[in-house]
Design a protein around this motif. Structure first.
Motif, PDB file in Angstrom:
ATOM      1  N   GLU A   1       2.114   8.304   8.375  1.00  0.00           N
ATOM      2  CA  GLU A   1       1.185   7.299   7.871  1.00  0.00           C
ATOM      3  C   GLU A   1       0.021   7.909   7.149  1.00  0.00           C
ATOM      4  N   CYS A   2       0.213   9.111   6.661  1.00  0.00           N
ATOM      5  CA  CYS A   2      -0.882   9.723   5.955  1.00  0.00           C
ATOM      6  C   CYS A   2      -0.392  10.256   4.623  1.00  0.00           C
ATOM      7  N   ARG A   3      -0.873   9.640   3.576  1.00  0.00           N
ATOM      8  CA  ARG A   3      -0.504  10.082   2.247  1.00  0.00           C
ATOM      9  C   ARG A   3      -1.781  10.414   1.495  1.00  0.00           C
ATOM     10  N   SER A   4      -1.804  11.578   0.881  1.00  0.00           N
ATOM     11  CA  SER A   4      -2.998  11.960   0.128  1.00  0.00           C
ATOM     12  C   SER A   4      -3.114  11.076  -1.113  1.00  0.00           C
ATOM     13  N   ARG A   5      -4.306  11.044  -1.666  1.00  0.00           N
ATOM     14  CA  ARG A   5      -4.486  10.289  -2.906  1.00  0.00           C
ATOM     15  C   ARG A   5      -3.564  10.823  -3.988  1.00  0.00           C
TER      16      ARG A   5
ATOM     17  N   ILE B   1      -0.122   9.429  -3.570  1.00  0.00           N
ATOM     18  CA  ILE B   1      -0.092   8.047  -4.066  1.00  0.00           C
ATOM     19  C   ILE B   1       0.032   8.049  -5.589  1.00  0.00           C
TER      20      ILE B   1
ATOM     21  N   GLU C   1       3.469   8.882  -6.548  1.00  0.00           N
ATOM     22  CA  GLU C   1       4.342   7.747  -6.300  1.00  0.00           C
ATOM     23  C   GLU C   1       4.323   6.785  -7.492  1.00  0.00           C
ATOM     24  N   ARG C   2       3.113   6.595  -8.017  1.00  0.00           N
ATOM     25  CA  ARG C   2       3.002   5.719  -9.186  1.00  0.00           C
ATOM     26  C   ARG C   2       3.756   6.331 -10.377  1.00  0.00           C
TER      27      ARG C   2
ATOM     28  N   LEU D   1       7.467   5.855  -9.838  1.00  0.00           N
ATOM     29  CA  LEU D   1       7.900   4.476 -10.104  1.00  0.00           C
ATOM     30  C   LEU D   1       8.004   4.229 -11.605  1.00  0.00           C
TER      31      LEU D   1
END
Lengths: 330, 330
Positions: free
Chosen positions: B196-200, B203, B206-207, B210
């Motif tokens: 449950e810990c994702r660094s900025r 993230i 991930e964008r 996608l």
């Protein structure tokens, strides 16, 4: 005032009853619908007439559950509610409220249960109502867990714990999962449906959400927001958006994660997720909502700016309150 | 030819040994490092000298593990490898290869284990080496599970099963999780760190991922791709990218999910994830890689177009092969 009962008493009353109506909460999730369906199948295995009633339709992903919906073909003689903490949570559709006031039994795992039923079995340490039923059905009710019942109960156990990730997960939760697997729950298929299947529109909504990401309170609060237009444009189902609510809290350094989703009436449904030491329920409760310590929710009417301002105010208060408690006084 | 041993024999040899070196596989994951550290702590509890050696540094997220790294201060008299299926997987750094050829014991859960050690304990039905050790350490080695050892073993159990989501998860996996919780593993804290810990920057990656999303084979194959430049721009750690590999397969209708990550040398590391009935390992193996039935990987040198073409060719073959098998012949 409700009568607090133990598992054996609850089972004894269910065994003595017939023409049983099982009520779920509105906007049904895996636990309320899994426990209702599992219990319904167990009662039917005892030769009883039993059916499930819910204010709202169930999310498509739960289509594999073999639900006997209440169709009015019998007059309920015994009403049991599962996973419903208060009367408001039953919803207003499908004449659900006609039966709420005469609920004979409520089986729940919310410590906040309002005690609206004649008798209540609450186990706040259980991660899900399905965790309680995994023992209650075979050990107290005397109905062996079939693969079908096991699939229902695994559905609630797995979804209510975020697949055993949430802090509500205990040794007992895992032991019940083992028992359900041994009873024939096909967890390969179930996990694929419940946790590993995202529609293209859900993926699209995720990208939109990531683009809306904002940080507040010095990075300790992260917020994503989807307007009604965005939700409609991506075509994503409301139930699919539910998973997204864990995203903002999952970012490093974030103690409070907020997900704002605009509802058809323009109001904002706000999901609050917190890290340890911060109380999501306290934040939501002050805005008329409720829930658990780490996951809670509320609804705010008005425009987006108002909704943001209102919720952020409560977030700041909770952060300040906890930080003050954590620091020793001089 | 290796000698196949059972748990008790493995434990007896460990009890008889001292100055024990424990080897992990390269690019260490939670299971190889969790089992190595858990075993090391157990051997130290028996008064033995023991230390861990790994070709590569461990991902930062595992910093909470109390690892005794091998620093050359003793001459290993007994070498045990954990979660390492073949000699190539040990890597080349830190003089690891000096010890591989004299591995006395290998404890593994890969059915494909090459049998390079003098004695091998392989349990292919175990979801993780940590699942084996959760019983082996207290029941065969005779060392009670401390909260510290339990945290190590939970790390491998939880990460290798995607937090109990993957099809490798069995009733035994859940029962071992229950045992580790009772032994004091703080799963609230561990799950927060592990899942449950994702660094900025993660993230941000991930964008990017996608945005790179492409569909092939009529929507049955989805691919995300991150070039070296993108990886450096987001600042995301390689280990953090690992999680992203489940994304493409998780999209509705996708049987084969591919994640291409450009390596520092320009080559592409390809992660292959498949739904049931399709063999990820078969796809990866034909390109010189390997792994499990649902999760495998390989590396392809050359430019992006070449890498895409090569892997998609194998994906098409696997889809066609399985579909031919699934259809009855006329």
């Amino acid at each position: 005032m409700t009568e607090s009962v133990d598992r054996q008493t609850a089972a004894t009353r269910l065994r003595a009853a017939d023409d049983i109506l099982i009520l779920s909460h509105k906007n049904p999730d895996g636990d309320t619908i899994g426990s209702a369906t599992g219990l319904c199948l167990a009662l039917q295995a005892l030769g009883k007439t039993a059916a499930v009633l819910c204010s709202d339709p169930i999310p498509k992903m739960y289509n594999y559950l073999d639900i006997t919906w209440y169709d009015g073909s019998f007059e309920p003689a015994f009403v049991v509610a599962v996973d419903v903490a208060s009367i408001q949570l039953f919803g207003e559709n499908n004449n659900v409220q006609d039966y709420v006031r005469r609920a004979n039994l409520c089986i729940d795992h919310h410590g906040s249960n309002a005690g609206y039923a004649y008798a209540t079995l609450v186990e706040p340490q259980a991660a899900a109502v399905c965790e309680i039923l995994t023992e209650l059905i075979p050990d107290n009710l005397g109905v062996p867990l079939t693969p079908q019942i096991a699939a229902c109960l695994y559905t609630g156990l797995a979804t209510d714990t975020g697949c055993f990730r949430f802090t509500s997960t205990t040794a007992q939760t895992h032991r019940m999962a083992a028992r359900l697997i041994e009873a024939g729950a096909d967890i390969g298929r179930l996990n694929e449906i419940l946790f590993e299947c995202r529609s293209r529109s859900r993926i699209e909504a995720e990208r939109e959400a990531l683009e809306s990401l904002e940080y507040y309170c010095g990075g300790r609060c992260a917020m994503i927001c989807l307007t009604r237009d965005q939700i409609l444009q991506t075509g994503v189902a409301n139930a699919e958006l539910e998973d997204l609510t864990s995203l903002p809290r999952s970012i490093e350094g974030v103690d409070v994660g907020l997900t704002l989703r605009q509802q058809p009436d323009g109001s904002f449904k706000i999901s609050v997720r917190t890290s340890r030491s911060y109380d999501a329920c306290a934040i939501a409760r002050r805005l008329g909502g409720g829930g658990h310590a780490r996951a809670a929710g509320c609804e705010i009417s008005g425009n987006l700016d108002n909704a943001k301002r209102a919720i952020l105010q409560e977030v700041e208060k909770e952060l300040a309150r906890q930080d003050a408690e954590a620091e020793p006084r001089h």
